[in-house]
Write a protein that holds these residues in place. Structure first.
Motif: not given
Length: 359
Positions: A78-80, A83, A86, A99, A336-340
């Motif tokens: 993620p780029t946030a 997040a 990751t 991730r 696939h979410t930012d907070d996986e």
């Protein structure tokens, strides 16, 4: 970097170890190297490697063989800036962020733990770890193994450890990608009447997609939800030029009662009059709930079987004539979410259920 993994440690901690090895699609060599070395230390397994795909098998002459499969790659990080899903992994109490936590390093950790725990299983076992699942089908590591060494994939049942919240998810939707293109005439935007705007030509297509009402299709007693969406758009070369070309990428997730050709024909009917080109397609898989091997797993883990809305490689196994289901730890909605993330208890519960079934 770690050269091999401790496969006997807590399976949730093993999940964290796997997350800590970055493996975005196309960059799976490091994690494949570590897993290959870890499997080679298991004397009861015969290990083969095909690129960054690995197959490990017991050869005990049992009357049944179960195949357990999982992919090593993840989508990009993620780029946030805030997040948590990751790399490296991060614990918050009993919740593991990172991730691939759900999609699907928790499932891969369960596979690896099973290789160490089941040295003399009642069924022969095949473990498949493969690359390039999150990208176009032509790059699939599972396809590579099927092409080069199909006999290694022979089994009475394949279990894909994709996240399913601990339920058996049978079959899967198919997926189709099409690109719609439009051509216009370039002109200076101050004299727009001299040109023909290609982007504007696609407005009706976007409206049709927005108004489309997806179906829920019953297949062998399970309701598969479909979806038809624009997933990409492009066009134009400068802020003062009327664009002479534009495109929209479209993804259709279709129930397993259709072939890819039938799915394409359906989309062409919805978007009649537009220039469409197929860019990728993969068939779905029917549930196969009447198969004894599938019934035995559903009975063993409890609960009713659910439909799989996303495409998974159960479809590839089905095409090979191998009954296949999805069963793994974690919530697929978090993939696939930012907070996986995944709960430690979910990974442990999945391992326990499969150990009970296999023993």
């Amino acid at each position: 970097m770690t050269k091999f993994l401790d496969l006997s440690k807590d399976v949730a901690e093993l999940t964290a170890d796997l997350i800590d090895i970055p493996s975005v699609s196309g960059h799976e060599k490091k994690i494949a190297d570590v897993i290959e070395e870890s499997l080679n230390r298991q004397a009861h397994l015969n290990v083969s490697r095909f690129g960054d795909a690995i197959v490990a098998r017991t050869e005990l002459g049992r009357s049944e063989r179960v195949l357990l499969a999982g992919h090593l790659d993840t989508v990009p990080l993620p780029t946030a800036s805030n997040a948590r899903g990751t790399v490296p992994s991060r614990w918050s109490g009993e919740t593991l962020y990172g991730r691939g936590a759900t999609d699907m390093k928790g499932g891969v950790a369960v596979q690896l733990a099973l290789t160490a725990s089941l040295t003399h299983p009642q069924k022969d076992l095949t473990f498949v770890f493969y690359d390039h699942e999150e990208v176009e089908a032509a790059k699939s590591g599972l396809l590579r193994v099927a092409t080069r060494a199909r006999s290694l994939l022979t089994a009475d049942l394949a279990v894909l450890l994709e996240p399913t919240n601990g339920y058996v998810e049978a079959g899967c939707n198919g997926t189709l990608r099409l690109r719609a293109t439009a051509e216009g005439t370039a002109a200076h935007s101050a004299r727009a009447w001299m040109g023909e705007n290609a982007i504007h030509k696609l407005a009706g297509l976007l409206s049709a997609l927005q108004q489309y009402e997806p179906a829920a299709v019953d297949v062998d007693g399970l309701a598969y939800r479909e979806g038809l969406n624009a997933v990409g758009i492009g066009g134009g070369i400068a802020g003062n030029v009327i664009p002479d070309a534009a495109y929209v990428d479209i993804n259709y997730r279709f129930a397993p009662d259709k072939t890819p050709d039938q799915a394409e024909e359906h989309v062409r009917q919805i978007l009649a009059g537009y220039q469409l080109t197929r860019t990728d397609a993969a068939a779905g898989a029917r549930p196969g709930l009447g198969t004894p091997a599938v019934q035995s797993l559903v009975t063993a883990v409890g609960g009713a079987a659910q439909p799989k809305y996303g495409w998974t490689d159960v479809a590839r196994f089905a095409q090979m004539g191998i009954p296949a289901v999805n069963f793994g730890p974690g919530d697929a909605l978090l993939a696939h979410t930012d907070d996986e993330h995944v709960l430690a208890s979910e990974v442990r519960k999945c391992l326990g259920a499969l150990l009970d079934w296999l023993t």
